[in-house]
Design a protein around this motif. Structure first.
Motif, PDB file in Angstrom:
ATOM      1  N   GLU A 152       0.893  -1.119   0.051  1.00  0.00           N
ATOM      2  CA  GLU A 152       0.042   0.118   0.151  1.00  0.00           C
ATOM      3  C   GLU A 152       1.039   1.210   0.036  1.00  0.00           C
ATOM      4  O   GLU A 152       2.102   1.311   0.610  1.00  0.00           O
ATOM      5  CB  GLU A 152      -0.915   0.101   1.246  1.00  0.00           C
ATOM      6  CG  GLU A 152      -2.091  -1.231   1.166  1.00  0.00           C
ATOM      7  CD  GLU A 152      -2.833  -0.918   2.498  1.00  0.00           C
ATOM      8  OE1 GLU A 152      -2.335  -0.199   3.449  1.00  0.00           O
ATOM      9  OE2 GLU A 152      -3.707  -1.745   2.557  1.00  0.00           O
ATOM     10  N   GLY A 153       0.335   2.401  -0.438  1.00  0.00           N
ATOM     11  CA  GLY A 153       1.017   3.767  -0.430  1.00  0.00           C
ATOM     12  C   GLY A 153       2.257   3.711  -1.126  1.00  0.00           C
ATOM     13  O   GLY A 153       2.307   3.484  -2.247  1.00  0.00           O
ATOM     14  N   ASP A 154       3.239   4.045  -0.176  1.00  0.00           N
ATOM     15  CA  ASP A 154       4.551   4.181  -0.839  1.00  0.00           C
ATOM     16  C   ASP A 154       5.536   2.955  -0.819  1.00  0.00           C
ATOM     17  O   ASP A 154       6.779   2.981  -1.099  1.00  0.00           O
ATOM     18  CB  ASP A 154       5.333   5.291  -0.034  1.00  0.00           C
ATOM     19  CG  ASP A 154       4.672   6.683  -0.352  1.00  0.00           C
ATOM     20  OD1 ASP A 154       4.024   6.867  -1.409  1.00  0.00           O
ATOM     21  OD2 ASP A 154       4.731   7.440   0.545  1.00  0.00           O
ATOM     22  N   GLU A 155       4.907   1.734  -0.223  1.00  0.00           N
ATOM     23  CA  GLU A 155       5.566   0.653  -0.131  1.00  0.00           C
ATOM     24  C   GLU A 155       5.947  -0.098  -1.734  1.00  0.00           C
ATOM     25  O   GLU A 155       5.335   0.408  -2.593  1.00  0.00           O
ATOM     26  CB  GLU A 155       4.641  -0.561   0.540  1.00  0.00           C
ATOM     27  CG  GLU A 155       4.435   0.001   2.026  1.00  0.00           C
ATOM     28  CD  GLU A 155       3.491  -1.039   2.738  1.00  0.00           C
ATOM     29  OE1 GLU A 155       3.427  -1.123   4.051  1.00  0.00           O
ATOM     30  OE2 GLU A 155       2.811  -1.935   2.077  1.00  0.00           O
ATOM     31  N   ASP A 156       6.866  -0.771  -1.422  1.00  0.00           N
ATOM     32  CA  ASP A 156       7.587  -1.382  -2.571  1.00  0.00           C
ATOM     33  C   ASP A 156       7.254  -2.840  -2.687  1.00  0.00           C
ATOM     34  O   ASP A 156       7.269  -3.531  -1.558  1.00  0.00           O
ATOM     35  CB  ASP A 156       8.837  -1.151  -3.123  1.00  0.00           C
ATOM     36  CG  ASP A 156       9.031   0.316  -3.547  1.00  0.00           C
ATOM     37  OD1 ASP A 156       7.946   1.211  -3.669  1.00  0.00           O
ATOM     38  OD2 ASP A 156      10.277   0.644  -3.702  1.00  0.00           O
ATOM     39  N   GLY A 157       6.702  -3.329  -3.715  1.00  0.00           N
ATOM     40  CA  GLY A 157       6.728  -4.982  -3.891  1.00  0.00           C
ATOM     41  C   GLY A 157       7.936  -5.374  -4.144  1.00  0.00           C
ATOM     42  O   GLY A 157       8.954  -4.851  -4.649  1.00  0.00           O
ATOM     43  N   LEU A 158       8.096  -6.741  -4.292  1.00  0.00           N
ATOM     44  CA  LEU A 158       9.482  -7.503  -4.707  1.00  0.00           C
ATOM     45  C   LEU A 158       9.183  -8.350  -5.866  1.00  0.00           C
ATOM     46  O   LEU A 158       8.199  -9.255  -5.826  1.00  0.00           O
ATOM     47  CB  LEU A 158      10.044  -8.232  -3.543  1.00  0.00           C
ATOM     48  CG  LEU A 158      10.574  -7.115  -2.343  1.00  0.00           C
ATOM     49  CD1 LEU A 158      11.002  -8.004  -1.110  1.00  0.00           C
ATOM     50  CD2 LEU A 158      11.596  -6.239  -2.985  1.00  0.00           C
ATOM     51  N   VAL A 159      10.070  -8.642  -6.723  1.00  0.00           N
ATOM     52  CA  VAL A 159      10.153  -9.717  -7.740  1.00  0.00           C
ATOM     53  C   VAL A 159      10.061 -10.813  -7.185  1.00  0.00           C
ATOM     54  O   VAL A 159      10.819 -11.076  -6.189  1.00  0.00           O
ATOM     55  CB  VAL A 159      11.380  -9.402  -8.756  1.00  0.00           C
ATOM     56  CG1 VAL A 159      11.397 -10.517  -9.646  1.00  0.00           C
ATOM     57  CG2 VAL A 159      11.429  -8.092  -9.700  1.00  0.00           C
ATOM     58  N   GLY A 160       9.299 -11.665  -7.789  1.00  0.00           N
ATOM     59  CA  GLY A 160       9.211 -13.255  -7.063  1.00  0.00           C
ATOM     60  C   GLY A 160       8.274 -13.411  -5.912  1.00  0.00           C
ATOM     61  O   GLY A 160       8.178 -14.476  -5.646  1.00  0.00           O
ATOM     62  N   ILE A 161       7.698 -12.304  -5.340  1.00  0.00           N
ATOM     63  CA  ILE A 161       7.021 -12.499  -4.364  1.00  0.00           C
ATOM     64  C   ILE A 161       5.548 -12.347  -4.569  1.00  0.00           C
ATOM     65  O   ILE A 161       5.082 -11.301  -5.249  1.00  0.00           O
ATOM     66  CB  ILE A 161       7.555 -11.343  -3.292  1.00  0.00           C
ATOM     67  CG1 ILE A 161       8.786 -11.369  -2.755  1.00  0.00           C
ATOM     68  CG2 ILE A 161       6.567 -11.445  -1.831  1.00  0.00           C
ATOM     69  CD1 ILE A 161       8.910 -12.838  -2.065  1.00  0.00           C
ATOM     70  N   PRO A 162       4.556 -13.123  -4.300  1.00  0.00           N
ATOM     71  CA  PRO A 162       3.279 -12.942  -4.562  1.00  0.00           C
ATOM     72  C   PRO A 162       2.539 -11.941  -4.277  1.00  0.00           C
ATOM     73  O   PRO A 162       2.832 -11.434  -3.146  1.00  0.00           O
ATOM     74  CB  PRO A 162       2.479 -14.414  -4.127  1.00  0.00           C
ATOM     75  CG  PRO A 162       3.587 -15.275  -3.845  1.00  0.00           C
ATOM     76  CD  PRO A 162       4.739 -14.431  -3.582  1.00  0.00           C
ATOM     77  N   LEU A 163       1.900 -11.171  -5.126  1.00  0.00           N
ATOM     78  CA  LEU A 163       1.098  -9.787  -4.944  1.00  0.00           C
ATOM     79  C   LEU A 163      -0.248  -9.899  -4.909  1.00  0.00           C
ATOM     80  O   LEU A 163      -0.879 -10.688  -5.772  1.00  0.00           O
ATOM     81  CB  LEU A 163       1.429  -8.828  -5.916  1.00  0.00           C
ATOM     82  CG  LEU A 163       0.678  -7.195  -5.761  1.00  0.00           C
ATOM     83  CD1 LEU A 163       1.264  -6.680  -4.407  1.00  0.00           C
ATOM     84  CD2 LEU A 163       0.910  -6.429  -6.835  1.00  0.00           C
ATOM     85  N   TRP A 164      -1.035 -10.186  -3.730  1.00  0.00           N
ATOM     86  CA  TRP A 164      -2.238 -10.570  -3.312  1.00  0.00           C
ATOM     87  C   TRP A 164      -3.290  -9.390  -4.029  1.00  0.00           C
ATOM     88  O   TRP A 164      -2.922  -8.133  -4.118  1.00  0.00           O
ATOM     89  CB  TRP A 164      -2.566 -10.528  -2.037  1.00  0.00           C
ATOM     90  CG  TRP A 164      -2.039 -11.808  -1.388  1.00  0.00           C
ATOM     91  CD1 TRP A 164      -0.993 -12.132  -1.623  1.00  0.00           C
ATOM     92  CD2 TRP A 164      -2.587 -12.737  -0.206  1.00  0.00           C
ATOM     93  NE1 TRP A 164      -0.479 -13.493  -0.793  1.00  0.00           N
ATOM     94  CE2 TRP A 164      -1.711 -13.388   0.044  1.00  0.00           C
ATOM     95  CE3 TRP A 164      -3.683 -12.668   0.347  1.00  0.00           C
ATOM     96  CZ2 TRP A 164      -2.076 -14.549   0.998  1.00  0.00           C
ATOM     97  CZ3 TRP A 164      -4.254 -13.314   1.533  1.00  0.00           C
ATOM     98  CH2 TRP A 164      -3.082 -14.396   1.817  1.00  0.00           C
TER      99      TRP A 164
END
Length: 304
Positions: free
Chosen positions: A171-183
């Motif tokens: 959420e918001g300013d957070e970053d996701g990561l390559v290879g990690i499931p994004l719900w």
């Protein structure tokens, strides 16, 4: 029971429905027992302004009606023939001087209902005209000027359906990561997933529409999509893989506009409607957008 009237209505219709109208009838007199109708012409008619409400204050949604047998558009009202009935594609006009109780046209129903002049020749090649008893005014009579299917569109608008209320693991300013499931999921409500119902009405006609979302297609901005036949599952602490809807990015969003992937979620809604002795089904779509930044996990190796 319909009493046939020997009159060249097809010829009259050609004049009455010319564009612009060639005449406006001051009155139509079809006395019982006579083989002719007398039409009193007062003056040329004026085109109808589709945006003008009727004198009673009820907004006329649509001034044109469709003949189901041919697909042809015709005026919903004719000064000569009356109001278009989408049940039989004919024009109906209540006879001003109703026949006496002894007239067989009543078929024993007198004094219930009324006798109408029914004109089918203007809309049916070779169609017949005549008189008919009916217990109530037919659909569209008196100025509704709209078919059940058209009114269903208004009911759908009242549903105020939207695209998904997009929610993701980050959420918001957070970053996701390559290879990690994004719900992926949507908040569930009447306008974001359903079910939802709304009724649209005009004098003499009501239609109710009910909508239920069927699926969401998530365009994740990396050239791939996810199709989820459910609203998704909200993330819970400790969860890793979504049981219903997720996406795994294989590359970072570096180099994308604003360093983020654009996300477009499109909901497909199934809508059913019923009213006015008719029913039908519609499919509509609604979209929402968001964006997500995806980074790569950096591993720092140190030597002592």
């Amino acid at each position: 029971m319909r009493r046939l009237i020997a009159i060249g209505c097809a010829a009259i219709a050609a004049v009455a429905f010319s564009d612009p109208p060639a005449l406006a009838a001051g009155g139509v007199n079809c006395p019982p027992g006579t083989p002719v109708c007398v039409i009193e012409v007062e003056k040329p008619g004026d085109p109808i302004d589709p945006g003008t409400p009727d004198p009673g204050g009820t907004e006329v949604i649509e001034r044109r009606c469709t003949v189901s047998a041919t697909g042809k558009d015709v005026p919903c009202h004719s000064d000569v023939f009356g109001w278009f009935n989408d049940g039989d594609d004919c024009y109906w006009r209540r006879v001003e001087a109703q026949p006496p109780a002894t007239d067989p046209i009543w078929a024993g129903h007198y004094p219930e209902g009324a006798v109408y002049s029914v004109a089918c020749a203007p809309t049916h090649p070779g169609g017949s005209d005549g008189w008919e008893w009916a217990p109530t005014d037919p659909p569209g009579y008196g100025g509704t000027g709209v078919t059940p299917a058209q009114l269903a569109q208004r009911a759908v608008a009242q549903l105020a359906l939207t695209g998904p209320a997009i929610r993701m693991t980050i959420e918001g300013d957070e970053d996701g990561l390559v290879g990690i499931p994004l719900w992926l999921w949507t908040e569930v409500g009447p306008t974001t997933w359903g079910p939802s119902s709304a009724t649209a009405s005009v004098p003499g006609l009501s239609v109710t529409a009910t909508a239920q979302a069927r699926l969401i297609v998530w365009d994740m901005g990396d050239g791939r999509t996810e199709t989820c036949k459910n609203p998704g599952t909200p993330y819970y602490t400790g969860g890793v893989t979504s049981p219903t809807c997720q996406h795994i990015y294989e590359q970072s969003s570096a180099g994308q506009a604003n360093e983020a992937f654009p996300v477009t979620a499109t909901t497909t809604w199934d809508v059913t409607w019923t009213g006015g002795g008719a029913s039908g089904a519609l499919t509509v779509t609604r979209q929402s957008t968001a964006s997500v930044r995806i980074g790569e996990l950096q591993v720092l190796i140190t030597q002592e």
